[in-house]
Write an enzyme that holds these catalytic residues in place. Structure first.
Site, mmCIF file in Angstrom:
data_model
loop_
_atom_site.group_PDB
_atom_site.id
_atom_site.type_symbol
_atom_site.label_atom_id
_atom_site.label_comp_id
_atom_site.label_asym_id
_atom_site.label_seq_id
_atom_site.Cartn_x
_atom_site.Cartn_y
_atom_site.Cartn_z
ATOM 1 N N SER A 227 0.973 -1.592 -0.129
ATOM 2 C CA SER A 227 -0.055 0.172 0.183
ATOM 3 C C SER A 227 0.909 0.859 -0.507
ATOM 4 O O SER A 227 2.380 1.109 0.257
ATOM 5 C CB SER A 227 -0.840 0.230 0.817
ATOM 6 O OG SER A 227 -1.559 1.098 1.183
ATOM 7 N N LYS B 256 -3.912 -7.179 3.817
ATOM 8 C CA LYS B 256 -4.309 -5.990 2.328
ATOM 9 C C LYS B 256 -5.416 -5.715 2.304
ATOM 10 O O LYS B 256 -6.219 -4.410 1.987
ATOM 11 C CB LYS B 256 -3.275 -6.289 0.930
ATOM 12 C CG LYS B 256 -3.504 -5.103 0.277
ATOM 13 C CD LYS B 256 -2.937 -3.810 0.442
ATOM 14 C CE LYS B 256 -2.655 -1.850 0.114
ATOM 15 N NZ LYS B 256 -3.298 -2.786 -1.646
ATOM 16 N N HIS C 68 -7.071 -3.820 5.282
ATOM 17 C CA HIS C 68 -6.737 -2.743 4.610
ATOM 18 C C HIS C 68 -7.591 -0.910 3.503
ATOM 19 O O HIS C 68 -7.492 -0.867 4.415
ATOM 20 C CB HIS C 68 -5.556 -2.338 4.204
ATOM 21 C CG HIS C 68 -4.941 -1.329 3.885
ATOM 22 N ND1 HIS C 68 -4.796 -0.538 2.664
ATOM 23 C CD2 HIS C 68 -3.989 -0.302 4.215
ATOM 24 C CE1 HIS C 68 -4.144 0.836 2.771
ATOM 25 N NE2 HIS C 68 -3.208 0.688 3.994
ATOM 26 N N ASN C 69 -7.364 -2.445 2.601
ATOM 27 C CA ASN C 69 -8.555 -1.171 2.299
ATOM 28 C C ASN C 69 -10.024 -1.435 2.443
ATOM 29 O O ASN C 69 -10.658 -0.102 1.379
ATOM 30 C CB ASN C 69 -8.407 -2.140 0.455
ATOM 31 C CG ASN C 69 -6.982 -1.744 0.048
ATOM 32 O OD1 ASN C 69 -6.313 -1.627 0.719
ATOM 33 N ND2 ASN C 69 -6.981 -2.184 -1.702
ATOM 34 N N GLU D 56 -9.915 1.309 4.114
ATOM 35 C CA GLU D 56 -9.228 2.860 3.288
ATOM 36 C C GLU D 56 -11.407 3.694 3.243
ATOM 37 O O GLU D 56 -11.222 4.977 3.023
ATOM 38 C CB GLU D 56 -8.663 2.655 2.521
ATOM 39 C CG GLU D 56 -8.520 3.066 1.407
ATOM 40 C CD GLU D 56 -7.748 3.046 0.534
ATOM 41 O OE1 GLU D 56 -6.846 2.699 0.905
ATOM 42 O OE2 GLU D 56 -7.713 3.394 -0.679
HETATM 43 N N1 LIG Z 1 -1.765 2.278 -8.291
HETATM 44 C C1 LIG Z 1 -1.704 1.683 -7.135
HETATM 45 O O1 LIG Z 1 -2.055 2.946 -5.907
HETATM 46 C C2 LIG Z 1 -2.064 1.016 -5.965
HETATM 47 C C3 LIG Z 1 -1.355 0.629 -4.918
HETATM 48 C C4 LIG Z 1 -1.001 -1.076 -4.770
HETATM 49 C C5 LIG Z 1 -1.823 -1.635 -5.053
HETATM 50 N N2 LIG Z 1 -1.758 -2.055 -6.767
HETATM 51 C C6 LIG Z 1 -2.301 -2.511 -7.108
HETATM 52 O O2 LIG Z 1 -0.797 -3.088 -8.423
HETATM 53 C C7 LIG Z 1 -0.705 -3.722 -9.301
HETATM 54 C C8 LIG Z 1 -0.423 -2.682 -10.178
HETATM 55 O O3 LIG Z 1 -1.103 -1.670 -10.622
HETATM 56 P P1 LIG Z 1 -0.318 -0.488 -11.183
HETATM 57 O O4 LIG Z 1 -1.202 0.487 -10.366
HETATM 58 O O5 LIG Z 1 0.731 -0.242 -10.985
HETATM 59 O O6 LIG Z 1 -1.003 -1.314 -12.687
HETATM 60 P P2 LIG Z 1 -1.083 -0.344 -13.749
HETATM 61 O O7 LIG Z 1 -0.192 0.806 -13.912
HETATM 62 O O8 LIG Z 1 -2.352 -0.012 -14.281
HETATM 63 O O9 LIG Z 1 -0.369 -1.458 -14.674
HETATM 64 C C9 LIG Z 1 -1.051 -2.487 -14.778
HETATM 65 C C10 LIG Z 1 0.292 -3.828 -15.417
HETATM 66 O O10 LIG Z 1 -0.273 -4.105 -15.362
HETATM 67 C C11 LIG Z 1 0.154 -5.652 -16.768
HETATM 68 N N3 LIG Z 1 -0.595 -6.689 -17.350
HETATM 69 C C12 LIG Z 1 -2.142 -6.022 -17.542
HETATM 70 N N4 LIG Z 1 -2.199 -7.204 -17.973
HETATM 71 C C13 LIG Z 1 -1.908 -7.709 -18.086
HETATM 72 C C14 LIG Z 1 -1.470 -9.541 -18.686
HETATM 73 N N5 LIG Z 1 -2.475 -9.686 -18.805
HETATM 74 N N6 LIG Z 1 -0.153 -10.039 -19.112
HETATM 75 C C15 LIG Z 1 0.862 -9.225 -18.550
HETATM 76 N N7 LIG Z 1 0.722 -8.023 -18.029
HETATM 77 C C16 LIG Z 1 -0.466 -7.385 -17.646
HETATM 78 C C17 LIG Z 1 0.326 -4.014 -17.823
HETATM 79 O O11 LIG Z 1 1.099 -4.776 -18.184
HETATM 80 P P3 LIG Z 1 1.265 -3.737 -20.123
HETATM 81 O O12 LIG Z 1 1.865 -2.704 -20.003
HETATM 82 O O13 LIG Z 1 1.375 -4.384 -21.144
HETATM 83 O O14 LIG Z 1 -0.156 -2.993 -20.227
HETATM 84 C C18 LIG Z 1 0.580 -3.597 -16.741
HETATM 85 O O15 LIG Z 1 2.348 -3.081 -16.417
HETATM 86 C C19 LIG Z 1 -2.306 -4.109 -9.439
HETATM 87 O O16 LIG Z 1 -3.099 -4.714 -8.670
HETATM 88 C C20 LIG Z 1 -2.931 -3.019 -8.785
HETATM 89 O O17 LIG Z 1 -4.153 -3.317 -7.515
HETATM 90 C C21 LIG Z 1 -1.706 -0.346 -6.881
#
Ligand SMILES: NC(=O)c1ccc[n+]([C@@H]2O[C@H](COP(=O)([O-])OP(=O)(O)OC[C@H]3O[C@@H](n4cnc5c(N)ncnc54)[C@H](OP(=O)(O)O)[C@@H]3O)[C@@H](O)[C@H]2O)c1
Length: 469
Positions: A128, A182, A185-186, A189
């Site tokens: 997080s 987690k 936690h959400n 939130e």
């Molecule tokens: N953003 C936040 O604040 C936050 C906080 C905590 C946890 N998270 C979690 O962390 C994870 C990543 O979040 P993010 O915000 O970094 O996401 P993001 O910016 O939307 O990026 C998504 C990533 O997933 C990849 N992806 C999607 N579908 C795929 C597939 N079928 N095969 C391989 N790669 C794939 C994308 O690759 P491409 O570039 O090739 O599409 C990209 O690298 C998620 O589970 C999210 O819920 C996010």
């Protein structure tokens, strides 16, 4: 030269975690499904850093030191299974997969088992703190194979947020313990965000306060709390729209979206029979908000008068603050209560004091309330309901009076306040020796002969409610 860890997924989180690891002296290999994202990262933010871009999964795996440690930072759901399926044939026994996304804890249970059956180690790792946390120190919630934590724990603890009591990262328990924590936690939130939104609504609609005034009020309230969500509320209310110069908050459409972790918390709480009404009100509130057209069509059908203002001499902002405190504490309490039950149900053996500690920095629900939660957990470890444990008990007792007042006046003013209402009801119900459940038992026995217990005698009874004659 091999790297210490590999990250798959160069989205917002993956890139920032890679930069964070490199800044702490770790060599990082990175890979993304779409090559251009990796290339763009390598040529800009990752330039001259110990970050090795790779464009083929086999090349990525080969670049890692043994035992290989791979962090998946990709979209939760089937993408995680797809990537694991491609990755597994390239790995050796004892290698470690960490899933840092918001995966459903049931998926994590299955993946830990599947990985173990292939001789691999697995850590479902809740992370997080959003973009900023990922770069500068998130709160990290790993669970799964403890042997895996022995191999990557130091790295995770080095990149986590640091507080005087240590890093905001600790091994939480077996299987899906990390992703379960987690998820909750959400859920908390969601509850806190809805409570803040309702306090904003009371000030905005009830007291006609302008965003700037509300910002200063939240800022004052946050002096003791040091809550991240209050902090960003202060900034949100200060923000002006670049084009119009108007407060941006007044231009943002009132339909809240969600990705699922709040809903999962409520679903699982229902399964375990643990009441989480504040969190549930927050999830429902988002659902109702998203039905904008329907709301708009109905908007002059029931309440024909415009919402009234809160009138009278009372110091309303202070009372709104009390209601916000009660509702916020309820959200934390319900989440911690759920963890308590889930810990025994799923045999996670969670150390809740430690969970509260690792939430104290780097994450979205960080707040000084967690110091008090830790005190509560130590003062009365057997009582899962922190509202009835000091130091919360005295505070909540005082504040429940003004919360009642705020609710009754807010309702008169035509405002829906689902989180604050649910929080007060939760408190009232849990402090009532008698509830109207006797009526429910009578009804159940009436239509289904389900029997009931009595106040005056031991045992189960059935009444012949219908006179057959
Ligand atoms: N953003 C936040 O604040 C936050 C906080 C905590 C946890 N998270 C979690 O962390 C994870 C990543 O979040 P993010 O915000 O970094 O996401 P993001 O910016 O939307 O990026 C998504 C990533 O997933 C990849 N992806 C999607 N579908 C795929 C597939 N079928 N095969 C391989 N790669 C794939 C994308 O690759 P491409 O570039 O090739 O599409 C990209 O690298 C998620 O589970 C999210 O819920 C996010």
């Amino acid at each position: 030269m091999k790297t210490d860890i590999g990250i798959i997924g160069m989205g917002v989180m993956g890139q920032n975690l890679a930069l964070n690891m490199a800044s702490k002296g770790y060599g990082v290999s990175v890979y993304n499904r779409r090559e251009n994202r990796t290339r763009e990262f390598a040529e800009n933010k990752a330039k001259k850093k110990d970050i090795i871009p790779t464009y083929d999964l086999a090349e990525f795996v080969k670049s890692l030191d043994k035992p290989k440690k791979i962090l998946l930072m990709i979209k939760a759901g089937s993408p995680v299974d797809e990537v694991i399926a491609k990755l597994t044939p390239l790995l050796d026994e004892g290698d470690v997969i960490l899933d840092g996304g918001n995966s459903n804890f049931r998926d994590t249970d299955r993946r830990v088992e599947e990985a173990n059956s292939r001789g691999l180690l697995y850590l479902g790792t809740g992370i997080s703190g959003g973009e900023y946390g990922a770069r500068h120190g998130p709160s990290i919630m790993p669970g799964g194979n403890e042997e895996a934590y022995d191999l990557v724990g130091n790295l995770l603890e080095d990149i986590a947020a640091q507080i005087p009591e240590g890093p905001c990262c600790a091994y939480l328990g077996p299987r899906s313990a990390g992703h379960y924590v987690k998820m909750v936690h959400n859920g908390i939130e969601y509850g806190v965000m809805e409570s803040i939104a309702e306090a904003y609504w009371l000030m905005n609609k009830g007291l006609n306060m302008e965003p700037e005034d509300m910002s200063s009020t939240f800022e004052k309230w946050n002096e003791d709390l040091d809550s991240y969500l209050m902090e960003i509320t202060v900034s949100v209310l200060k923000e002006e729209d670049e084009k119009t110069g108007k407060p941006l908050i007044n231009l943002i459409l009132d339909t809240a979206e969600q990705k699922g972790t709040g809903k999962w918390t409520v679903q699982n709480a229902l399964e375990l029979g643990v009441p989480v009404p504040t969190i549930s009100a927050a999830v429902d509130g988002r659902f109702i908000s998203s039905r904008k057209r329907e709301r708009k069509n109905n908007s002059d059908k029931i309440f024909l008068e415009k919402p009234a203002r809160l009138t009278g001499k009372s110091n309303w902002t202070e009372k709104i603050h009390d209601a916000l405190y009660l509702s916020t504490v309820s959200a934390y309490t319900q989440g911690i209560y759920l963890l308590n039950v889930a810990s025994s149900e799923y045999e996670y053996d969670l150390n809740l004091d430690e969970v509260a500690r690792i939430w104290k920095d780097g994450c979205i629900i960080r707040s000084n309330l967690l110091d008090e939660a830790q005190k509560g957990l130590r003062n009365d470890p057997e009582n899962p309901n922190l509202l009835f444990v000091e130091p919360f008990l005295s505070n909540v007792k005082d504040k429940s009076v003004s919360t009642r007042e705020i609710l009754s006046r807010g309702r008169k003013a035509g405002l829906a306040l689902p989180a604050i209402s649910s929080s007060l009801d939760y408190l009232v119900e849990f402090s009532s020796a008698y509830l109207p459940a006797n009526m429910i038992q009578a009804q159940r026995d009436f239509f289904g002969a389900h029997t009931y217990q009595r106040r005056d005698r031991e045992g189960y009874f059935h009444n012949e409610w219908l006179d057959d004659n």
